[in-house]
Design a protein around this motif. Sequence first.
Motif, PDB file in Angstrom:
ATOM      1  N   THR A 103       1.003  -1.265  -0.096  1.00  0.00           N
ATOM      2  CA  THR A 103       0.110   0.057  -0.025  1.00  0.00           C
ATOM      3  C   THR A 103       0.889   1.169   0.067  1.00  0.00           C
ATOM      4  O   THR A 103       0.627   2.287  -0.743  1.00  0.00           O
ATOM      5  CB  THR A 103      -0.773  -0.131   1.263  1.00  0.00           C
ATOM      6  OG1 THR A 103      -1.846  -1.168   1.169  1.00  0.00           O
ATOM      7  CG2 THR A 103      -1.727   1.412   1.376  1.00  0.00           C
ATOM      8  N   ILE A 104       1.980   1.372   0.705  1.00  0.00           N
ATOM      9  CA  ILE A 104       2.948   2.626   0.959  1.00  0.00           C
ATOM     10  C   ILE A 104       3.413   2.678  -0.330  1.00  0.00           C
ATOM     11  O   ILE A 104       3.598   4.015  -0.784  1.00  0.00           O
ATOM     12  CB  ILE A 104       3.747   2.308   2.242  1.00  0.00           C
ATOM     13  CG1 ILE A 104       3.137   2.192   3.626  1.00  0.00           C
ATOM     14  CG2 ILE A 104       5.079   3.310   1.814  1.00  0.00           C
ATOM     15  CD1 ILE A 104       4.061   1.950   4.654  1.00  0.00           C
ATOM     16  N   ILE A 105       4.148   1.778  -0.869  1.00  0.00           N
ATOM     17  CA  ILE A 105       4.694   2.124  -2.419  1.00  0.00           C
ATOM     18  C   ILE A 105       3.817   2.372  -3.443  1.00  0.00           C
ATOM     19  O   ILE A 105       4.175   2.862  -4.174  1.00  0.00           O
ATOM     20  CB  ILE A 105       5.403   0.501  -2.756  1.00  0.00           C
ATOM     21  CG1 ILE A 105       6.708   0.459  -1.626  1.00  0.00           C
ATOM     22  CG2 ILE A 105       6.071   0.717  -4.113  1.00  0.00           C
ATOM     23  CD1 ILE A 105       7.455   1.303  -1.212  1.00  0.00           C
ATOM     24  N   THR A 106       2.606   1.854  -3.565  1.00  0.00           N
ATOM     25  CA  THR A 106       1.579   1.985  -4.491  1.00  0.00           C
ATOM     26  C   THR A 106       1.189   3.541  -4.362  1.00  0.00           C
ATOM     27  O   THR A 106       1.036   4.139  -5.418  1.00  0.00           O
ATOM     28  CB  THR A 106       0.277   1.186  -4.343  1.00  0.00           C
ATOM     29  OG1 THR A 106       0.748  -0.164  -4.556  1.00  0.00           O
ATOM     30  CG2 THR A 106      -0.727   1.571  -5.532  1.00  0.00           C
ATOM     31  N   GLU A 107       0.957   3.953  -3.096  1.00  0.00           N
ATOM     32  CA  GLU A 107       0.757   5.256  -2.816  1.00  0.00           C
ATOM     33  C   GLU A 107       1.756   6.414  -3.014  1.00  0.00           C
ATOM     34  O   GLU A 107       1.570   7.353  -3.241  1.00  0.00           O
ATOM     35  CB  GLU A 107       0.008   5.568  -1.588  1.00  0.00           C
ATOM     36  CG  GLU A 107      -1.218   4.919  -1.317  1.00  0.00           C
ATOM     37  CD  GLU A 107      -2.463   5.248  -2.077  1.00  0.00           C
ATOM     38  OE1 GLU A 107      -2.524   6.483  -2.136  1.00  0.00           O
ATOM     39  OE2 GLU A 107      -3.502   4.590  -2.480  1.00  0.00           O
ATOM     40  N   TYR A 108       2.962   5.732  -2.561  1.00  0.00           N
ATOM     41  CA  TYR A 108       3.900   6.732  -2.632  1.00  0.00           C
ATOM     42  C   TYR A 108       5.282   6.070  -3.041  1.00  0.00           C
ATOM     43  O   TYR A 108       6.396   5.564  -2.239  1.00  0.00           O
ATOM     44  CB  TYR A 108       4.446   7.542  -1.226  1.00  0.00           C
ATOM     45  CG  TYR A 108       5.284   8.577  -1.175  1.00  0.00           C
ATOM     46  CD1 TYR A 108       5.034   9.620  -1.779  1.00  0.00           C
ATOM     47  CD2 TYR A 108       6.296   8.480  -0.069  1.00  0.00           C
ATOM     48  CE1 TYR A 108       5.951  10.774  -1.742  1.00  0.00           C
ATOM     49  CE2 TYR A 108       7.277   9.654  -0.005  1.00  0.00           C
ATOM     50  CZ  TYR A 108       7.090  10.517  -0.884  1.00  0.00           C
ATOM     51  OH  TYR A 108       7.939  11.711  -0.622  1.00  0.00           O
ATOM     52  N   PRO A 109       5.319   5.886  -4.400  1.00  0.00           N
ATOM     53  CA  PRO A 109       6.367   5.011  -4.808  1.00  0.00           C
ATOM     54  C   PRO A 109       8.032   5.649  -4.787  1.00  0.00           C
ATOM     55  O   PRO A 109       8.960   4.809  -4.890  1.00  0.00           O
ATOM     56  CB  PRO A 109       6.093   4.745  -6.352  1.00  0.00           C
ATOM     57  CG  PRO A 109       5.017   6.027  -6.631  1.00  0.00           C
ATOM     58  CD  PRO A 109       4.378   6.147  -5.349  1.00  0.00           C
ATOM     59  N   LYS A 110       7.979   6.823  -4.625  1.00  0.00           N
ATOM     60  CA  LYS A 110       9.140   7.817  -4.467  1.00  0.00           C
ATOM     61  C   LYS A 110      10.106   7.205  -3.354  1.00  0.00           C
ATOM     62  O   LYS A 110      11.139   7.300  -3.199  1.00  0.00           O
ATOM     63  CB  LYS A 110       9.055   9.252  -4.530  1.00  0.00           C
ATOM     64  CG  LYS A 110       8.402   9.992  -5.685  1.00  0.00           C
ATOM     65  CD  LYS A 110       8.677  11.595  -5.432  1.00  0.00           C
ATOM     66  CE  LYS A 110       8.156  11.891  -6.595  1.00  0.00           C
ATOM     67  NZ  LYS A 110       7.995  13.676  -6.559  1.00  0.00           N
ATOM     68  N   LEU A 111       9.334   6.599  -2.588  1.00  0.00           N
ATOM     69  CA  LEU A 111      10.125   5.974  -1.212  1.00  0.00           C
ATOM     70  C   LEU A 111      11.021   4.963  -1.610  1.00  0.00           C
ATOM     71  O   LEU A 111      12.165   4.825  -0.846  1.00  0.00           O
ATOM     72  CB  LEU A 111       9.058   5.231  -0.176  1.00  0.00           C
ATOM     73  CG  LEU A 111       9.344   5.478   1.296  1.00  0.00           C
ATOM     74  CD1 LEU A 111       9.639   6.852   1.766  1.00  0.00           C
ATOM     75  CD2 LEU A 111       8.259   4.903   1.901  1.00  0.00           C
ATOM     76  N   LEU A 112      10.883   4.303  -2.751  1.00  0.00           N
ATOM     77  CA  LEU A 112      11.791   3.131  -3.144  1.00  0.00           C
ATOM     78  C   LEU A 112      13.364   3.796  -3.501  1.00  0.00           C
ATOM     79  O   LEU A 112      14.278   3.149  -3.471  1.00  0.00           O
ATOM     80  CB  LEU A 112      11.300   2.533  -4.226  1.00  0.00           C
ATOM     81  CG  LEU A 112       9.998   1.303  -4.075  1.00  0.00           C
ATOM     82  CD1 LEU A 112       9.483   0.970  -5.212  1.00  0.00           C
ATOM     83  CD2 LEU A 112      10.522   0.377  -3.208  1.00  0.00           C
TER      84      LEU A 112
END
Length: 418
Positions: A103-112
Motif C-alpha cells: 500500500t505504501i509503495i503504491t501510494e508513494y513510490p518515490k520512497l523506493l
Amino acid sequence: MYSLILHGRRSVELHKWRNLRVSLQKASSFFNSFSSASALHLSPRVGGKGKNFTVSYLVKSLGLTTNIAESISKKVSFEEKGNSDSVLSLLRKHGFTDSQISTIITEYPKLLLADAEKSLGPKLQFLQSRGASSSELTQIVSSVPEILGKRGHKTISVYYDFVKETLLDKSSKYEKLCHSFPQGNLENKIRNVSVLRELGVPHRSLFSLLLSDRQPVCGKEKFEETLKKVVEMGFDPTTGKFVEALQVIYGMSEKTIEEKVNLYKRLGFDVGDVWASFKKCPVALRVTEKKMSDSIKTFLGLGFSRDEFAMMVKNFPPCIGLSAEMVKRKADFLVKKMNWTLKALVSNPSVLGYSLEKRIVPRCNVIKVLISKGLIGSKVPPMSSVLAYTNQEFLRRYVKKHEDKQLVDQLMAIYLAS
C-alpha cells in the motif's frame, strides 16, 4: 452574490457556515508561533531503460499486479534492486506487513528511491523515540506514507501528530500541534485542514490537502471566503466533490464564475443545467469557451442533436472536455463496429469516459465471440450491461458462468489479450 450560488444556497449550509466561522477563529488563535514547512523532494530517475526491471521487481517483491507495477514505473524507475531492497527490509524491520508495504509503495513510490540508512531510518527511529508504538507507527505511515518524504524532525512531528489525531477521531489539540516551529505555510494548512475535518471531509482528502503544496489550504482569508461559497452551494463535505469544488472555486473570482455561467447559457444551457453539471463535476466550470464550442461541433458532427448533447453533458459533465479525436474513435467503434445506436450513447454518456483499449475493446471482443457462437442471441446486449459493470461483474456475467472450461479459458484469453 452570483447566480450559481443563489441557485444552490440552502439554509442548512448557511447554518453550518455560522458555526464554521467560530471554528476558524478558534483554530487561528493557536498558530501565531508557526513559521514555515517544506517537503523533501526526492528525484526519481524516470526513463524507459529501467522500466521493465522496475515492473518485474515490483511484481516479484511486492506481489503487485502488472498494471499497478506499470503505473508505478511511470513515476519511478531503477535498474538495480539494492536500494529498493534496503527500503523494503527497513520497513519490515519496523513491523510493517507485506500488505502495508504494498500500500505504501503504491501510494508513494518515490520512497523506493530514498536512502534507507541516512533518510528513512532516522525518521522512523525519531517517531518511535517520541513514543509511537509499532502498531501506531505502521498504521499512520501506511495511511499517509508521504510523511516520510518530509524534511526535518519538527515538520514530520507536526504532520504525524495531526494524522494521529485524525485517525483516532480525537478532537484536534491545536496547542499540541504548535509545540514545534515548522517551515513554510503549515500554520495555515493545519488550521484549514482541521476546519475541513470538523465539517466531515474524508480522511484521504484531508491528508492529500495537508501534504500538498498547492492551494487552496495554504491561504487564510481566501480559504475562508472560498469555503463559505462552497458550503453555500450545497456541496456535501463527506464527498470528494466538496474538495474538488473547493479547488475550482478557489481560483475563480465571482466575476469569473458569473462569466462561466453566462458562457454555458450562450451555448444553449440554462442555469439549472449549469448547476447540475457543476454539482456532478466541479471541474466542468473550468472548461473554456473554445473547448465547449469544439465539443458541440464534434457531437453534432457525429449525428447528435443539440438537445441530446445537452442531455449528455447534464448526465456526464466530463464529456464536454473530452478530446474530439477520442470521442470520434469511441463513437465510431461503438456505433459502427458494435451496432449500438446513438440513442444508446445518449442514455449512457459515461461510456465515453472509459478507456477504449483497456475496457471497451476487451469487453466487446468477448461479446462478439459470444454472439458468433449463438450463446447470447444475435443482437448485442444493452450498452450498460456490457460496459458499465465492474470487471468482476462483467466476467461473472459473460465469461465465468459457462460450464465449458475450454470456452471460459478462450474467453479469458481474448479478454486479457485485447
